[in-house]
Design an enzyme around this catalytic site. Structure first.
Site, short mmCIF file in Angstrom:
data_model
loop_
_atom_site.label_atom_id
_atom_site.label_comp_id
_atom_site.label_asym_id
_atom_site.label_seq_id
_atom_site.Cartn_x
_atom_site.Cartn_y
_atom_site.Cartn_z
N LYS A 27 86.70 -33.17 2.17
CA LYS A 27 86.87 -34.46 2.63
C LYS A 27 87.33 -34.57 4.27
CE LYS A 27 91.04 -35.10 0.11
NZ LYS A 27 90.80 -33.78 -0.64
N ARG A 39 95.49 -41.63 -4.16
CA ARG A 39 95.52 -40.30 -5.16
C ARG A 39 95.95 -40.51 -6.34
NH1 ARG A 39 95.60 -36.31 -0.50
NH2 ARG A 39 95.47 -34.47 -1.54
N ARG A 59 90.28 -21.12 5.29
CA ARG A 59 90.55 -22.39 5.96
C ARG A 59 91.78 -22.13 7.25
NH1 ARG A 59 91.72 -28.12 3.91
NH2 ARG A 59 93.63 -27.12 2.87
N ARG A 112 97.39 -23.18 6.55
CA ARG A 112 98.15 -24.03 6.04
C ARG A 112 99.14 -23.41 5.03
NH1 ARG A 112 94.94 -29.50 4.44
NH2 ARG A 112 96.25 -29.27 2.60
N ARG A 171 97.54 -27.46 -6.77
CA ARG A 171 97.24 -28.47 -6.33
C ARG A 171 96.02 -29.04 -6.92
NH1 ARG A 171 95.92 -26.30 -0.62
NH2 ARG A 171 94.90 -28.07 -0.26
P1 AP5 Z 1 88.32 -29.37 4.30
O1 AP5 Z 1 87.47 -30.50 4.63
O2 AP5 Z 1 89.61 -28.97 5.14
O3 AP5 Z 1 88.82 -29.98 2.75
P2 AP5 Z 1 89.73 -31.24 2.31
O4 AP5 Z 1 88.76 -31.91 1.08
O5 AP5 Z 1 90.07 -32.17 3.31
O6 AP5 Z 1 90.95 -30.55 1.52
P3 AP5 Z 1 92.32 -30.44 1.69
O7 AP5 Z 1 93.07 -29.43 1.21
O8 AP5 Z 1 92.79 -31.01 3.08
O9 AP5 Z 1 92.77 -31.56 0.77
P4 AP5 Z 1 93.95 -31.84 -0.08
O10 AP5 Z 1 93.60 -33.19 -0.83
O11 AP5 Z 1 94.67 -30.85 -0.84
O12 AP5 Z 1 95.15 -31.95 1.17
P5 AP5 Z 1 95.66 -33.13 1.97
O13 AP5 Z 1 95.95 -32.54 3.34
O14 AP5 Z 1 94.97 -34.53 1.82
O15 AP5 Z 1 87.55 -28.17 3.69
C1 AP5 Z 1 88.38 -27.14 3.24
C2 AP5 Z 1 87.77 -25.83 3.85
O16 AP5 Z 1 86.24 -25.61 3.67
C3 AP5 Z 1 87.71 -25.69 5.22
O17 AP5 Z 1 87.92 -24.47 5.83
C4 AP5 Z 1 86.36 -26.17 5.92
O18 AP5 Z 1 85.89 -25.61 7.20
C5 AP5 Z 1 85.16 -25.46 4.56
N1 AP5 Z 1 84.32 -26.34 4.31
C6 AP5 Z 1 84.41 -27.63 4.06
N2 AP5 Z 1 82.93 -28.10 3.76
C7 AP5 Z 1 82.24 -26.86 3.43
C8 AP5 Z 1 80.77 -26.80 3.36
N3 AP5 Z 1 80.25 -27.67 2.83
N4 AP5 Z 1 80.88 -25.49 2.97
C9 AP5 Z 1 81.40 -24.54 3.57
N5 AP5 Z 1 82.78 -24.74 3.65
C10 AP5 Z 1 83.16 -25.77 4.14
O19 AP5 Z 1 97.01 -33.52 1.25
C11 AP5 Z 1 98.11 -32.17 1.38
C12 AP5 Z 1 99.44 -32.59 0.45
O20 AP5 Z 1 99.79 -33.82 1.21
C13 AP5 Z 1 99.02 -33.13 -0.93
O21 AP5 Z 1 98.97 -31.75 -1.83
C14 AP5 Z 1 100.15 -34.11 -1.39
O22 AP5 Z 1 101.29 -33.32 -1.69
C15 AP5 Z 1 100.54 -34.62 -0.06
N6 AP5 Z 1 99.73 -35.96 -0.01
C16 AP5 Z 1 98.60 -36.50 0.79
N7 AP5 Z 1 98.09 -37.52 0.61
C17 AP5 Z 1 98.90 -37.98 -0.57
C18 AP5 Z 1 98.94 -39.10 -1.12
N8 AP5 Z 1 98.20 -40.27 -1.02
N9 AP5 Z 1 99.88 -39.16 -2.33
C19 AP5 Z 1 100.83 -38.23 -2.56
N10 AP5 Z 1 100.83 -37.20 -1.93
C20 AP5 Z 1 99.99 -37.05 -0.92
MG MG Z 2 91.77 -32.30 4.51
#
Ligand code: AP5
Ligand code: MG
Length: 210
Positions: A13, A88, A123, A156, A167
């Site tokens: 994402k 979410r 990552r 992270r 997660r």
């Molecule tokens: P990356 O692009 O970093 O993935 P991502 O989908 O952004 O994954 P996240 O881990 O950030 O998602 P998440 O939803 O768990 O965390 P968030 O920060 O939103 O890609 C991942 C890796 O793969 C990278 O190393 C990248 O380089 C590589 N990659 C990408 N595309 C690739 C490809 N095509 N091929 C190869 N490699 C690739 O949330 C964190 C926490 O915050 C949640 O767990 C929750 O506790 C809280 N939170 C956030 N939002 C809310 C909400 N709305 N409600 C409640 N809690 C929330």
């Molecule tokens: Mg992210």
């Protein structure tokens, strides 16, 4: 364009949001980046959020809804935005529906869980601007430094294998139901996210054409 990105943790994402922000010239609002900045700055929100994030659980709906209603009302969101990480839960999606913020499309990036585990285990994230890298798939130009802002790259806290498992469970239980929610409203678009980053971006742009 007012777009929601809906995908499992580690599906890409954040990575695709960055490309879409450049393409459409609109900001990305990443709830994860906002929360991690608050944790780093030891704010009240950060202290509360870290208790949930470190267990792979979601931060309570009412906290997230209040935060996002405020953020999306800021002037930089006037011409559109990309939501990375919100909504979410069904409750968050309903709150968005009941607000005066209109969403055009919802994009799901589909990647199987096995691939996600490999992505998250390599990552690195910039502690300053939130840009993500990967030890193998997206290396920074200078080891340990962000290409964009020169900030230090970190692993992270919630990318530990046990937390990643939690997660993924949280995603399947609480966020996946949003796919049907938006499909029924005719808003859902789907892109294949298994390919390399640039190929996935092409899939994403194609999915958003109609
Ligand atoms: P990356 O692009 O970093 O993935 P991502 O989908 O952004 O994954 P996240 O881990 O950030 O998602 P998440 O939803 O768990 O965390 P968030 O920060 O939103 O890609 C991942 C890796 O793969 C990278 O190393 C990248 O380089 C590589 N990659 C990408 N595309 C690739 C490809 N095509 N091929 C190869 N490699 C690739 O949330 C964190 C926490 O915050 C949640 O767990 C929750 O506790 C809280 N939170 C956030 N939002 C809310 C909400 N709305 N409600 C409640 N809690 C929330
Ligand atoms: Mg992210």
């Amino acid at each position: 364009m007012r777009l929601i990105l809906l995908a499992a943790p580690g599906a890409g994402k954040g990575t695709q949001a960055e490309k879409l922000s450049e393409h459409y010239e609109i900001p990305t609002i990443s709830t994860g980046v906002i929360l991690r900045t608050n944790i780093k700055e030891e704010t009240e929100l950060g202290k509360l959020a870290s208790q949930y994030i470190n267990d792979g659980k979601l931060v309570p709906d009412e906290v997230m809804i209040e935060l996002m209603e405020k953020r999306l009302g800021e002037p930089d969101c006037k011409n559109g935005f990309i939501l990375d990480g919100f909504p979410r839960t069904i409750a968050q999606a309903e709150a968005l529906d009941n607000s005066d913020i209109d969403i055009d499309k919802v994009l799901s990036i589909e990647v199987p869980d096995e691939k996600i585990i490999a992505r998250l285990s390599g990552r690195l994230e910039c502690g300053k601007c939130g840009t993500t890298y990967h030890k193998e798939y997206r290396k920074p130009q200078v080891d340990g430094k962000c290409d964009k802002c020169g900030g230090d790259l970190n692993v992270r806290e919630d990318d530990k294998p046990e937390t990643v498992k939690n997660r993924l469970n949280t995603y399947h239980q609480q966020t996946e139901p949003l796919l049907d929610y938006y499909r029924e409203k005719g808003m859902l678009r789907v892109a294949e996210g298994q390919e390399e980053i640039a190929d996935t971006t092409a899939e994403v742009l194609k999915a958003l054409e109609d």
